[in-house]
Structures are given as C-alpha cells and as structure tokens.
Design a protein around this motif. Structure first.
Motif, PDB file in Angstrom:
ATOM      1  N   GLU A 143     -26.999  -8.297  36.781  1.00  0.00           N
ATOM      2  CA  GLU A 143     -27.956  -9.322  37.358  1.00  0.00           C
ATOM      3  C   GLU A 143     -29.277  -8.961  37.176  1.00  0.00           C
ATOM      4  O   GLU A 143     -30.207  -9.745  36.900  1.00  0.00           O
ATOM      5  CB  GLU A 143     -27.710  -9.334  38.926  1.00  0.00           C
ATOM      6  N   ASN A 202     -29.631 -11.480  28.097  1.00  0.00           N
ATOM      7  CA  ASN A 202     -29.186 -12.404  27.383  1.00  0.00           C
ATOM      8  C   ASN A 202     -29.973 -12.738  25.935  1.00  0.00           C
ATOM      9  O   ASN A 202     -29.518 -12.486  24.836  1.00  0.00           O
ATOM     10  CB  ASN A 202     -28.869 -13.802  28.058  1.00  0.00           C
ATOM     11  N   HIS A 247     -24.166  -7.500  28.335  1.00  0.00           N
ATOM     12  CA  HIS A 247     -23.692  -7.105  29.827  1.00  0.00           C
ATOM     13  C   HIS A 247     -22.742  -5.976  29.589  1.00  0.00           C
ATOM     14  O   HIS A 247     -23.077  -5.050  30.441  1.00  0.00           O
ATOM     15  CB  HIS A 247     -23.238  -8.319  30.630  1.00  0.00           C
ATOM     16  N   TRP A 267     -31.216 -11.209  34.219  1.00  0.00           N
ATOM     17  CA  TRP A 267     -30.178 -11.560  33.485  1.00  0.00           C
ATOM     18  C   TRP A 267     -30.509 -12.496  32.182  1.00  0.00           C
ATOM     19  O   TRP A 267     -30.104 -12.261  31.271  1.00  0.00           O
ATOM     20  CB  TRP A 267     -29.092 -12.539  34.184  1.00  0.00           C
ATOM     21  N   THR A 310     -23.789 -12.508  24.942  1.00  0.00           N
ATOM     22  CA  THR A 310     -23.945 -12.457  26.411  1.00  0.00           C
ATOM     23  C   THR A 310     -23.016 -11.440  26.977  1.00  0.00           C
ATOM     24  O   THR A 310     -23.495 -10.479  27.503  1.00  0.00           O
ATOM     25  CB  THR A 310     -23.992 -13.781  27.255  1.00  0.00           C
TER      26      THR A 310
END
Length: 105
Positions: A87, A39, A60, A35, A56
């Motif tokens: 994740e 980011n 994702h 993660w 972010t």
C-alpha cells in the motif's frame, strides 16, 4: 505471495526497478511512495516473463522482498484475490530524519 524467481524479470530491469524505488522514495515527501507510484515504476522497468505475469504483481513482490531485506519499510494490504500488495513504501532515510528531529528537540 508471488514467487518472483518463477517470473524471471530481466535482472537488469529488476535492479533498475529496485534502484528506482529507492530513489523515488528518498525524494518523495516524507519518504513515502504509494501504490500508484510503485505501479508506474514497475511498468517502466519490469518486463516479466511467464504465464499470467504482470508488472504490477511482480513490482509489488519485489518491493515486499526489499522490505524483507530491510531496504524499505512497507505497509501492505490485501488485493481482492487475496494476494499481498504494498500500500505504501517508506524510505529508511525518513526514520533517520525523524530521529534527528527528536534528538535536536
């Protein structure tokens, strides 16, 4: 899930982000990115527009689209607000290396 098309990140920066994820995951130990790395790449490459857009969530969402297209494998989790987030990303090359090790044994 976030509608990436509605956020309209600059197409060049989105392409650079996708290439960055692929390159970073292929170079990472065991072909995985977590993660925080996603980011960081999103903050570096993405400049989303639109109300409430943040790098972010756009990053994702793009990684989830990459997984849907078979470019990477993604393990997901749910954020506090219920949105799906990545994740961990695994580069497909890792699976080829693992298969080669099994065949060689």
């Amino acid at each position: 899930m976030i509608d990436v098309s509605a956020l309209r990140p600059d197409s060049t920066s989105a392409a650079d982000f996708v290439l960055g994820v692929l390159a970073a995951s292929s170079e990472a130990p065991f072909g995985t990115l977590g993660w925080p790395e996603i980011n960081r790449l999103a903050a570096r490459w993405l400049r989303p527009t639109g109300e409430g857009a943040d790098t972010t969530r756009v990053g994702h969402a793009l990684v989830l689209e990459m997984a849907a297209e078979g470019l990477v494998e993604a393990e997901t989790t749910t954020a506090a607000d219920g949105s799906e987030m990545v994740e961990r990303v695994v580069h497909p090359r890792f699976f080829g290396v693992e298969a080669a090790r099994r065949l060689a044994a």
